[in-house]
Design a protein around this motif. Sequence first.
Motif, PDB file in Angstrom:
ATOM      1  N   UNK A 140      -5.803  -8.308 -21.143  1.00 36.97           N
ATOM      2  CA  UNK A 140      -7.142  -7.742 -20.926  1.00 36.97           C
ATOM      3  C   UNK A 140      -7.970  -8.584 -19.949  1.00 36.97           C
ATOM      4  N   UNK A 141      -7.354  -8.984 -18.856  1.00 39.30           N
ATOM      5  CA  UNK A 141      -8.062  -9.738 -17.826  1.00 39.30           C
ATOM      6  C   UNK A 141      -8.956  -8.806 -17.014  1.00 39.30           C
ATOM      7  N   UNK A 142     -10.026  -9.360 -16.471  1.00 37.39           N
ATOM      8  CA  UNK A 142     -10.962  -8.563 -15.688  1.00 37.39           C
ATOM      9  C   UNK A 142     -10.412  -8.196 -14.319  1.00 37.39           C
ATOM     10  N   UNK A 143      -9.735  -9.176 -13.672  1.00 35.94           N
ATOM     11  CA  UNK A 143      -9.305  -8.948 -12.292  1.00 35.94           C
ATOM     12  C   UNK A 143      -7.900  -9.476 -12.057  1.00 35.94           C
ATOM     13  N   UNK A 144      -7.250  -8.888 -11.068  1.00 34.04           N
ATOM     14  CA  UNK A 144      -5.935  -9.329 -10.608  1.00 34.04           C
ATOM     15  C   UNK A 144      -6.057  -9.646  -9.119  1.00 34.04           C
ATOM     16  N   UNK A 145      -5.544 -10.812  -8.709  1.00 41.90           N
ATOM     17  CA  UNK A 145      -5.600 -11.194  -7.300  1.00 41.90           C
ATOM     18  C   UNK A 145      -4.251 -11.764  -6.875  1.00 41.90           C
ATOM     19  N   UNK A 146      -3.960 -11.645  -5.586  1.00 41.76           N
ATOM     20  CA  UNK A 146      -2.744 -12.229  -5.029  1.00 41.76           C
ATOM     21  C   UNK A 146      -3.079 -13.288  -3.987  1.00 41.76           C
ATOM     22  N   UNK A 147      -4.330 -13.689  -3.919  1.00 42.96           N
ATOM     23  CA  UNK A 147      -4.790 -14.756  -3.037  1.00 42.96           C
ATOM     24  C   UNK A 147      -5.542 -15.772  -3.888  1.00 42.96           C
ATOM     25  N   UNK A 148      -5.144 -17.034  -3.795  1.00 46.63           N
ATOM     26  CA  UNK A 148      -5.732 -18.064  -4.661  1.00 46.63           C
ATOM     27  C   UNK A 148      -7.224 -18.226  -4.424  1.00 46.63           C
ATOM     28  N   UNK A 149      -7.655 -18.137  -3.178  1.00 45.73           N
ATOM     29  CA  UNK A 149      -9.083 -18.260  -2.899  1.00 45.73           C
ATOM     30  C   UNK A 149      -9.884 -17.130  -3.533  1.00 45.73           C
ATOM     31  N   UNK A 150      -9.295 -15.952  -3.622  1.00 47.43           N
ATOM     32  CA  UNK A 150      -9.965 -14.845  -4.306  1.00 47.43           C
ATOM     33  C   UNK A 150     -10.149 -15.164  -5.787  1.00 47.43           C
ATOM     34  N   UNK A 151      -9.175 -15.835  -6.380  1.00 48.43           N
ATOM     35  CA  UNK A 151      -9.310 -16.226  -7.784  1.00 48.43           C
ATOM     36  C   UNK A 151     -10.488 -17.171  -7.956  1.00 48.43           C
ATOM     37  N   UNK A 152     -10.568 -18.181  -7.107  1.00 50.51           N
ATOM     38  CA  UNK A 152     -11.643 -19.167  -7.220  1.00 50.51           C
ATOM     39  C   UNK A 152     -13.012 -18.551  -6.951  1.00 50.51           C
ATOM     40  N   UNK A 153     -13.032 -17.451  -6.215  1.00 52.92           N
ATOM     41  CA  UNK A 153     -14.300 -16.808  -5.860  1.00 52.92           C
ATOM     42  C   UNK A 153     -14.776 -15.795  -6.891  1.00 52.92           C
ATOM     43  N   UNK A 154     -14.013 -15.572  -7.946  1.00 51.33           N
ATOM     44  CA  UNK A 154     -14.436 -14.628  -8.989  1.00 51.33           C
ATOM     45  C   UNK A 154     -15.772 -15.075  -9.577  1.00 51.33           C
ATOM     46  N   UNK A 155     -16.653 -14.143  -9.758  1.00 51.45           N
ATOM     47  CA  UNK A 155     -18.011 -14.428 -10.210  1.00 51.45           C
ATOM     48  C   UNK A 155     -18.012 -15.195 -11.535  1.00 51.45           C
ATOM     49  N   UNK A 156     -18.654 -16.370 -11.507  1.00 53.68           N
ATOM     50  CA  UNK A 156     -18.829 -17.148 -12.728  1.00 53.68           C
ATOM     51  C   UNK A 156     -17.609 -17.920 -13.177  1.00 53.68           C
ATOM     52  N   UNK A 157     -16.522 -17.893 -12.406  1.00 54.74           N
ATOM     53  CA  UNK A 157     -15.321 -18.630 -12.809  1.00 54.74           C
ATOM     54  C   UNK A 157     -15.634 -20.128 -12.882  1.00 54.74           C
TER      55      UNK A 157
END
Length: 334
Positions: free
Chosen positions: A47-64
Amino acid sequence: MLRLGTVGTGWITQQLVEAAAMAGSFELAGVYSRRADKAQAFADKNHAERVVTDYQELLAIDGLNVVYLASPNSLHFDQALQAIRQDITVIVEKPAFSNPQEMAAIMAALADHPQAKLFEAARHVHTPNFHAVARALGGLPAVQGASLTYMKYSSRYDQVLAGGAPNVFTREFSGGALQDLGVYPVYLAVALFGVPAHVAYFPTLIQTGVDGKGVAVLRYGAYDVTVNFGKTSNSAAPSEIYGLKETIEMDSAGELTRVGLRQDGTELTDLSAQPLKNPMLPEVQDFARVLHAPAEKTNIADYHRWLHWTQQVNQVLYGLRVAGNLRFPADDHE
């Protein structure tokens, strides 16, 4: 609530995510994998909010504010450094980094970004059974050494025997037995006895050029700690710490599911706590405690002790590799 992003979709990440859910302090904000199908399947299951295939996109997730790294060993350094430079706390699977040069760069980044923290996921030294061993050790009238064993056959060794080179058995990804199962007994030795004065390592090399198993000797002056580990065979041998007439016994230097004290040849006194529902739960609870109250004195002391262990284990692992003439491509990078 801490917003968590994960790197890796294997069983260890699944165990961490389940422990985080049990702790009740984390929400899974994002899942990163180079393969979108794997990331999506993991995200759907958890039940994750988002799926990304770019590491920078992961770090940019709001409030991470926390990222968990279960990537191949050689990738830990760059991924951790990127996160810390964005004030994101890192939980990194053991071994944290390939060598002391990488460790020093991470420490410098932490100094520049005090909002971020670094936790190495050495789960066994956070368990009630580890604390029971530490208390029993403190009660010994003398210490005369230890024998620590953690040896489990890896299913990926079958690939090696078939001519393959999975990441965990390659120099390119800082792999091998010492950098995997060997971390557990080395961590136990450092946490209980400190940094040894001298080390020796006798690796058994496999066809991919890394160690499939090995024996290490950690010399503490008055006594030695012998460490036996491997990924190419199994061992049911217990681990022991030797006093005078007393012996502290552990079922495994990696699992610590059963621990006890035997005095003067008498029957073993069981010191074990109740079995854990998830072996990663104690460490996750510890990390969450520190992150929720970073200014609390006990949390400050615990965090700095764990971080010091991370540095010391990194130093000892590197010393063992040098002693065993094992070099990684990561050692050649500035």
